[in-house]
Motif scaffolding. Structure first.
Motif, PDB file in Angstrom:
ATOM      1  N   ILE A   8       6.241  65.342 -20.589  1.00 46.34           N
ATOM      2  CA  ILE A   8       5.468  64.568 -19.612  1.00 46.34           C
ATOM      3  C   ILE A   8       4.151  65.269 -19.301  1.00 46.34           C
ATOM      4  O   ILE A   8       3.086  64.649 -19.240  1.00 46.34           O
ATOM      5  CB  ILE A   8       6.288  64.386 -18.317  1.00 46.34           C
ATOM      6  N   ALA A   9       4.200  66.602 -19.117  1.00 46.93           N
ATOM      7  CA  ALA A   9       2.990  67.358 -18.784  1.00 46.93           C
ATOM      8  C   ALA A   9       1.986  67.326 -19.931  1.00 46.93           C
ATOM      9  O   ALA A   9       0.772  67.189 -19.715  1.00 46.93           O
ATOM     10  CB  ALA A   9       3.357  68.796 -18.428  1.00 46.93           C
ATOM     11  N   VAL A  10       2.481  67.448 -21.172  1.00 49.24           N
ATOM     12  CA  VAL A  10       1.591  67.400 -22.335  1.00 49.24           C
ATOM     13  C   VAL A  10       0.961  66.010 -22.459  1.00 49.24           C
ATOM     14  O   VAL A  10      -0.248  65.869 -22.668  1.00 49.24           O
ATOM     15  CB  VAL A  10       2.356  67.758 -23.627  1.00 49.24           C
ATOM     16  N   ARG A  11       1.776  64.980 -22.295  1.00 42.61           N
ATOM     17  CA  ARG A  11       1.248  63.625 -22.418  1.00 42.61           C
ATOM     18  C   ARG A  11       0.210  63.326 -21.327  1.00 42.61           C
ATOM     19  O   ARG A  11      -0.759  62.595 -21.542  1.00 42.61           O
ATOM     20  CB  ARG A  11       2.386  62.602 -22.365  1.00 42.61           C
ATOM     21  N   ASP A  12       0.406  63.927 -20.154  1.00 45.95           N
ATOM     22  CA  ASP A  12      -0.548  63.732 -19.067  1.00 45.95           C
ATOM     23  C   ASP A  12      -1.912  64.296 -19.446  1.00 45.95           C
ATOM     24  O   ASP A  12      -2.954  63.710 -19.130  1.00 45.95           O
ATOM     25  CB  ASP A  12      -0.022  64.402 -17.797  1.00 45.95           C
ATOM     26  N   ILE A  13      -1.921  65.429 -20.133  1.00 45.58           N
ATOM     27  CA  ILE A  13      -3.188  66.000 -20.609  1.00 45.58           C
ATOM     28  C   ILE A  13      -3.797  65.109 -21.684  1.00 45.58           C
ATOM     29  O   ILE A  13      -4.995  64.821 -21.677  1.00 45.58           O
ATOM     30  CB  ILE A  13      -2.955  67.418 -21.165  1.00 45.58           C
ATOM     31  N   ILE A 268       2.302  74.366 -22.676  1.00 45.27           N
ATOM     32  CA  ILE A 268       1.809  72.991 -22.542  1.00 45.27           C
ATOM     33  C   ILE A 268       0.411  72.859 -23.135  1.00 45.27           C
ATOM     34  O   ILE A 268       0.117  71.948 -23.915  1.00 45.27           O
ATOM     35  CB  ILE A 268       1.814  72.569 -21.060  1.00 45.27           C
ATOM     36  N   TYR A 269      -0.493  73.787 -22.783  1.00 43.45           N
ATOM     37  CA  TYR A 269      -1.875  73.699 -23.256  1.00 43.45           C
ATOM     38  C   TYR A 269      -1.952  73.853 -24.773  1.00 43.45           C
ATOM     39  O   TYR A 269      -2.733  73.168 -25.438  1.00 43.45           O
ATOM     40  CB  TYR A 269      -2.743  74.762 -22.584  1.00 43.45           C
ATOM     41  N   GLU A 270      -1.153  74.766 -25.331  1.00 41.00           N
ATOM     42  CA  GLU A 270      -1.172  74.974 -26.772  1.00 41.00           C
ATOM     43  C   GLU A 270      -0.656  73.738 -27.511  1.00 41.00           C
ATOM     44  O   GLU A 270      -1.206  73.347 -28.547  1.00 41.00           O
ATOM     45  CB  GLU A 270      -0.352  76.206 -27.145  1.00 41.00           C
ATOM     46  N   ALA A 271       0.395  73.122 -26.984  1.00 40.14           N
ATOM     47  CA  ALA A 271       0.922  71.903 -27.608  1.00 40.14           C
ATOM     48  C   ALA A 271      -0.124  70.789 -27.560  1.00 40.14           C
ATOM     49  O   ALA A 271      -0.342  70.077 -28.552  1.00 40.14           O
ATOM     50  CB  ALA A 271       2.202  71.459 -26.911  1.00 40.14           C
ATOM     51  N   ALA A 272      -0.805  70.626 -26.423  1.00 46.59           N
ATOM     52  CA  ALA A 272      -1.839  69.594 -26.304  1.00 46.59           C
ATOM     53  C   ALA A 272      -2.986  69.871 -27.262  1.00 46.59           C
ATOM     54  O   ALA A 272      -3.527  68.943 -27.885  1.00 46.59           O
ATOM     55  CB  ALA A 272      -2.344  69.526 -24.867  1.00 46.59           C
ATOM     56  N   ARG A 273      -3.365  71.140 -27.404  1.00 46.59           N
ATOM     57  CA  ARG A 273      -4.458  71.494 -28.323  1.00 46.59           C
ATOM     58  C   ARG A 273      -4.119  71.073 -29.744  1.00 46.59           C
ATOM     59  O   ARG A 273      -4.960  70.528 -30.466  1.00 46.59           O
ATOM     60  CB  ARG A 273      -4.719  73.005 -28.269  1.00 46.59           C
ATOM     61  N   GLN A 274      -2.872  71.301 -30.159  1.00 48.05           N
ATOM     62  CA  GLN A 274      -2.457  70.908 -31.500  1.00 48.05           C
ATOM     63  C   GLN A 274      -2.514  69.395 -31.675  1.00 48.05           C
ATOM     64  O   GLN A 274      -2.962  68.895 -32.712  1.00 48.05           O
ATOM     65  CB  GLN A 274      -1.031  71.402 -31.767  1.00 48.05           C
ATOM     66  N   LEU A 275      -2.090  68.664 -30.664  1.00 47.73           N
ATOM     67  CA  LEU A 275      -2.007  67.210 -30.780  1.00 47.73           C
ATOM     68  C   LEU A 275      -3.383  66.553 -30.773  1.00 47.73           C
ATOM     69  O   LEU A 275      -3.557  65.469 -31.345  1.00 47.73           O
ATOM     70  CB  LEU A 275      -1.138  66.648 -29.645  1.00 47.73           C
ATOM     71  N   PHE A 276      -4.368  67.188 -30.141  1.00 47.97           N
ATOM     72  CA  PHE A 276      -5.719  66.633 -30.182  1.00 47.97           C
ATOM     73  C   PHE A 276      -6.252  66.595 -31.615  1.00 47.97           C
ATOM     74  O   PHE A 276      -7.173  65.846 -31.920  1.00 47.97           O
ATOM     75  CB  PHE A 276      -6.670  67.455 -29.308  1.00 47.97           C
ATOM     76  N   GLY A 277      -5.649  67.394 -32.479  1.00 46.78           N
ATOM     77  CA  GLY A 277      -6.094  67.416 -33.871  1.00 46.78           C
ATOM     78  C   GLY A 277      -5.675  66.203 -34.659  1.00 46.78           C
ATOM     79  O   GLY A 277      -5.959  66.097 -35.858  1.00 46.78           O
TER      80      GLY A 277
END
Length: 287
Positions: A8-13, A268-277
């Motif tokens: 949920i936190a990652v998706r929020d970012i 959380i931030y590292e997972a979001a960074r990967q997904l932005f790719g």
């Protein structure tokens, strides 16, 4: 935080906090599976960083007198690490990474000395049998999980092993239903929940809103934690259930990262960074 809360936190970012993509079972640009994969990759990255700092967060203490346990989805018998006469090689647990300490649990303790299989001292002892009077033994790790002890033990002994372990991949499970009673630590699951093969100690239980509907996890909520799995359908919680009694409700059993909680924001931030790719041209607020 458990996996569902992290997701949920990652998706929020990823959605710049818009909130429209926080429900389960919605067709999203980032699927739950993709986010789970990114979170587990982030966990591995943090795991390696913390290990390089030589912090003892990821350590298991295992005695050969302990009961069987589930490690990386495999049943492991600690008794297999007890010495057996005329046996010098022992298979370590599936999550073994690096040995830190081996301690004899007997009253007439012997010394276990870390050695090198390539050393002359070890080579001399490779085909030598020990006796009941031997007081010192060399040990080394062959390959990934084979503990080699020389001289070859000729007696039965129990030991305590302290070793660095691999982290289990985070996952959650939604099959079946659960019954929880106010002020009780007993959780009763349907047979279809398959808790002995799917759930592990430390999982958190997120109760749904009905027999079929899941609920949206709240990242700030402390959910009931499984203390033990007692049978095919019954588990014990670490603390009494404090919400209203539910009978036969859907649930989500979500694993909790062993990365220390103070580092979960980095996860959380590292997972979001990967997904932005993934090539989405995300909103500037997300970035």
């Amino acid at each position: 935080m458990n996996l569902a809360q992290l997701r949920i936190a990652v998706r929020d970012i990823l959605t710049a906090g818009s909130g429209q993509n926080t429900d389960f079972n919605v067709d999203l640009f980032w699927s739950d599976g993709e986010i789970n994969f990114a979170i587990n990759r982030a966990q591995t990255k943090l795991y390696n960083i913390i290990r390089r700092a030589r912090a003892d967060f990821f350590t298991r203490i295992l005695r050969s007198t302990s009961s069987s346990l589930l490690i990386l989805d495999q049943t492991f018998l600690p008794s297999s690490l007890a010495w057996v006469a005329a046996t010098g090689n022992y298979t370590l647990p599936p999550d073994f990474v690096r040995m830190k300490l081996i301690t004899d649990l007997s009253t007439d303790r012997i010394r276990m000395i870390a050695g090198d299989l390539q050393s002359n001292a070890f080579r001399i002892l490779m085909n030598v049998d020990g006796t009941s009077t031997a007081r010192e033994y060399l040990w080394d790790i062959l390959g990934i999980r084979t503990l080699v002890v020389r001289p070859i033990p000729q007696e039965a002994r129990d030991f305590e092993y302290i070793y660095e372990k691999l982290l289990t991949k985070l996952r959650d499970w939604t099959t079946g239903t659960v019954t929880l009673t106010l002020d009780s630590t007993t959780a009763t699951f349907s047979a279809s929940a398959d808790i002995q093969d799917r759930l592990v100690v430390g999982d958190e239980i997120i109760v749904g809103t009905s027999a079929t509907a899941q609920s949206t996890p709240n990242p700030d909520t402390r959910y009931p934690v499984i203390k033990s799995i007692d049978s095919a359908t019954v588990a014990t919680l670490q603390a009494p259930f404090l919400d209203a009694t539910v009978t036969g409700y859907a649930f989500r059993a979500s694993s909790v990262s062993e990365v220390p909680e103070q580092h979960h924001s980095l996860l959380i931030y590292e997972a979001a960074r990967q997904l932005f790719g993934k090539g989405t041209n995300p909103h500037i607020d997300s970035i």
